[in-house]
Enzyme design. Structure first.
Site, PDB file in Angstrom:
ATOM      1  N   ASN A  29      36.631  70.627 -18.855  1.00 13.75           N
ATOM      2  CA  ASN A  29      36.040  71.931 -18.518  1.00 13.75           C
ATOM      3  C   ASN A  29      37.155  72.955 -18.248  1.00 13.75           C
ATOM      4  OD1 ASN A  29      35.027  74.097 -16.988  1.00 13.75           O
ATOM      5  ND2 ASN A  29      33.312  72.875 -16.208  1.00 13.75           N
TER       6      ASN A  29
ATOM      7  N   LYS B 190      37.353  74.535 -14.778  1.00 11.53           N
ATOM      8  CA  LYS B 190      37.877  73.654 -13.729  1.00 11.53           C
ATOM      9  C   LYS B 190      39.386  73.498 -13.864  1.00 11.53           C
ATOM     10  CE  LYS B 190      34.134  70.432 -13.013  1.00 11.53           C
ATOM     11  NZ  LYS B 190      33.913  68.985 -13.053  1.00 11.53           N
TER      12      LYS B 190
ATOM     13  N   ASP C 127      33.898  65.309  -9.496  1.00 15.81           N
ATOM     14  CA  ASP C 127      32.505  65.397  -9.911  1.00 15.81           C
ATOM     15  C   ASP C 127      31.780  66.200  -8.841  1.00 15.81           C
ATOM     16  OD1 ASP C 127      30.794  64.597 -12.080  1.00 15.81           O
ATOM     17  OD2 ASP C 127      29.614  63.559 -10.563  1.00 15.81           O
TER      18      ASP C 127
ATOM     19  N   PHE D  36      31.127  80.022 -12.929  1.00 14.86           N
ATOM     20  CA  PHE D  36      30.371  79.275 -13.937  1.00 14.86           C
ATOM     21  C   PHE D  36      29.263  78.494 -13.244  1.00 14.86           C
ATOM     22  CE2 PHE D  36      31.809  74.864 -13.236  1.00 14.86           C
ATOM     23  CZ  PHE D  36      32.866  75.091 -12.376  1.00 14.86           C
ATOM     24  N   GLY D  37      28.487  77.763 -14.051  1.00 16.90           N
ATOM     25  CA  GLY D  37      27.468  76.869 -13.493  1.00 16.90           C
ATOM     26  C   GLY D  37      26.453  77.612 -12.643  1.00 16.90           C
ATOM     27  N   TYR D  38      26.237  77.099 -11.440  1.00 17.31           N
ATOM     28  CA  TYR D  38      25.235  77.664 -10.533  1.00 17.31           C
ATOM     29  C   TYR D  38      25.803  78.785  -9.650  1.00 17.31           C
ATOM     30  CZ  TYR D  38      22.504  73.485 -11.725  1.00 17.31           C
ATOM     31  OH  TYR D  38      21.807  72.502 -12.391  1.00 17.31           O
ATOM     32  N   ASP D  39      27.022  79.242  -9.928  1.00 17.53           N
ATOM     33  CA  ASP D  39      27.647  80.271  -9.082  1.00 17.53           C
ATOM     34  C   ASP D  39      26.759  81.498  -8.856  1.00 17.53           C
ATOM     35  OD1 ASP D  39      29.918  78.839  -8.500  1.00 17.53           O
ATOM     36  OD2 ASP D  39      31.191  79.853  -9.963  1.00 17.53           O
TER      37      ASP D  39
ATOM     38  N   LYS E 211      36.924  82.439  -4.148  1.00 22.81           N
ATOM     39  CA  LYS E 211      36.111  81.217  -4.296  1.00 22.81           C
ATOM     40  C   LYS E 211      36.928  79.968  -3.981  1.00 22.81           C
ATOM     41  CE  LYS E 211      33.529  78.358  -7.521  1.00 22.81           C
ATOM     42  NZ  LYS E 211      33.194  78.040  -8.908  1.00 22.81           N
TER      43      LYS E 211
ATOM     44  N   ARG F 193      35.115  72.582  -4.287  1.00 18.79           N
ATOM     45  CA  ARG F 193      36.237  72.009  -5.026  1.00 18.79           C
ATOM     46  C   ARG F 193      37.557  72.395  -4.372  1.00 18.79           C
ATOM     47  NH1 ARG F 193      34.105  72.037  -9.423  1.00 18.79           N
ATOM     48  NH2 ARG F 193      34.352  74.264  -9.730  1.00 18.79           N
TER      49      ARG F 193
HETATM   50  P1  IMP Z   1      30.640  68.298 -12.872  1.00 18.15           P
HETATM   51  O1  IMP Z   1      29.958  66.982 -13.010  1.00 18.15           O
HETATM   52  O2  IMP Z   1      31.655  68.318 -11.806  1.00 18.15           O
HETATM   53  O3  IMP Z   1      31.131  68.809 -14.173  1.00 18.15           O
HETATM   54  O4  IMP Z   1      29.568  69.360 -12.391  1.00 18.15           O
HETATM   55  C1  IMP Z   1      28.208  69.225 -12.744  1.00 18.15           C
HETATM   56  C2  IMP Z   1      27.562  70.567 -12.846  1.00 18.15           C
HETATM   57  O5  IMP Z   1      27.608  71.212 -11.575  1.00 18.15           O
HETATM   58  C3  IMP Z   1      28.227  71.537 -13.819  1.00 18.15           C
HETATM   59  O6  IMP Z   1      27.703  71.406 -15.100  1.00 18.15           O
HETATM   60  C4  IMP Z   1      27.874  72.883 -13.232  1.00 18.15           C
HETATM   61  O7  IMP Z   1      26.584  73.272 -13.656  1.00 18.15           O
HETATM   62  C5  IMP Z   1      27.806  72.582 -11.745  1.00 18.15           C
HETATM   63  N1  IMP Z   1      29.049  72.980 -11.068  1.00 18.15           N
HETATM   64  C6  IMP Z   1      30.168  72.243 -10.865  1.00 18.15           C
HETATM   65  N2  IMP Z   1      31.085  72.955 -10.187  1.00 18.15           N
HETATM   66  C7  IMP Z   1      30.525  74.160  -9.970  1.00 18.15           C
HETATM   67  C8  IMP Z   1      30.990  75.350  -9.323  1.00 18.15           C
HETATM   68  O8  IMP Z   1      32.110  75.453  -8.803  1.00 18.15           O
HETATM   69  N3  IMP Z   1      30.124  76.374  -9.302  1.00 18.15           N
HETATM   70  C9  IMP Z   1      28.897  76.329  -9.867  1.00 18.15           C
HETATM   71  N4  IMP Z   1      28.425  75.263 -10.472  1.00 18.15           N
HETATM   72  C10 IMP Z   1      29.232  74.180 -10.534  1.00 18.15           C
END
Ligand code: IMP
Length: 200
Positions: free
Chosen positions: A9, A12, A69, A152-155, A175, A181
């Site tokens: 990613n 990340k 994760d 990204f993601g749910y931010d 952040k 993280r």
């Molecule tokens: P991962 O398994 O660590 O890749 O995270 C799983 C999912 O959580 C990702 O696909 C994102 O949708 C969400 N995610 C992980 N880290 C973040 C973050 O820092 N902010 C928002 N969403 C996150």
């Protein structure tokens, strides 16, 4: 010391590189290798999935590997989507799909019951016989609509009360200081520093 980041990613990689920048180590990523496995995350905990990834990269590259994760745990949903956060809206869901589904599922949940936490587990595989874990969390609440364009993601749907912003309304530096993280990596940095001291 060389340490491989066991993630594909790019968001990340950027965050983690910034947080490890002060250490006297060489950080390697998938771009430094011809083959870089992407193992299936079959664990039922964040810790187990982080370990699966760290071990796979250690075995493939021969170098110590760090994997994280992350899951979003929503109290009103009994901790869902949790370890299934990436696939919440289906196996090929985009970040936007996942946010839309979460807001839809939470539509009738009142403000005081919208509490949630991001949790990150980090595994560092030093060798086949030596794996250690740290974790970090950020407490917040699910918004009623997306806000902000960073991250990204749910931010965009994760509101962080101490700064009165969603994670997507923060700069990367803001952040990193308060995020799950960032906190987990701060703990990982301590473990790496200890390792450097022991091996010097
Ligand atoms: P991962 O398994 O660590 O890749 O995270 C799983 C999912 O959580 C990702 O696909 C994102 O949708 C969400 N995610 C992980 N880290 C973040 C973050 O820092 N902010 C928002 N969403 C996150």
């Amino acid at each position: 010391m060389q340490l491989v980041l066991a993630t594909n990613n790019p968001h990340k990689i950027e965050e983690i590189r910034a947080l490890l920048a002060a250490l006297p180590i060489t950080v390697l990523t998938r771009d430094d290798f011809l083959e870089f496995p992407d193992p299936e995350e079959t664990g039922i905990t964040l810790e187990a999935n982080a370990e699966i990834k760290a071990r796979a990269i250690l075995e493939a590259t021969g170098w110590p590997a760090l994997a994280d994760d992350t899951g979003l745990e929503v109290d009103a949903l009994d901790g869902a989507p949790g370890v299934y956060s990436a696939r919440y809206a289906g196996p090929t869901a985009s970040y936007a799909d996942n946010c839309t589904k979460l807001l839809e599922v939470m539509r009738d949940v009142p403000g005081e019951r919208r509490t949630a936490r991001f949790r990150t587990a980090i595994a560092i595989a030093w060798s086949v016989d030596e794996v250690e874990w740290v974790d970090g969390e950020a407490l917040g609440a699910i918004t009623t609509e997306p806000r902000g364009a960073s991250g990204f993601g749910y931010d965009p749907v994760f509101f962080y009360p101490p700064l009165q912003k969603t994670f997507a309304e923060m700069s990367a530096d803001e952040k990193n200081v308060v995020s799950h993280r960032g906190r987990a990596l701060a703990a990982a940095v301590e473990r790496i520093e200890r390792r450097l001291t022991l091996s010097s």
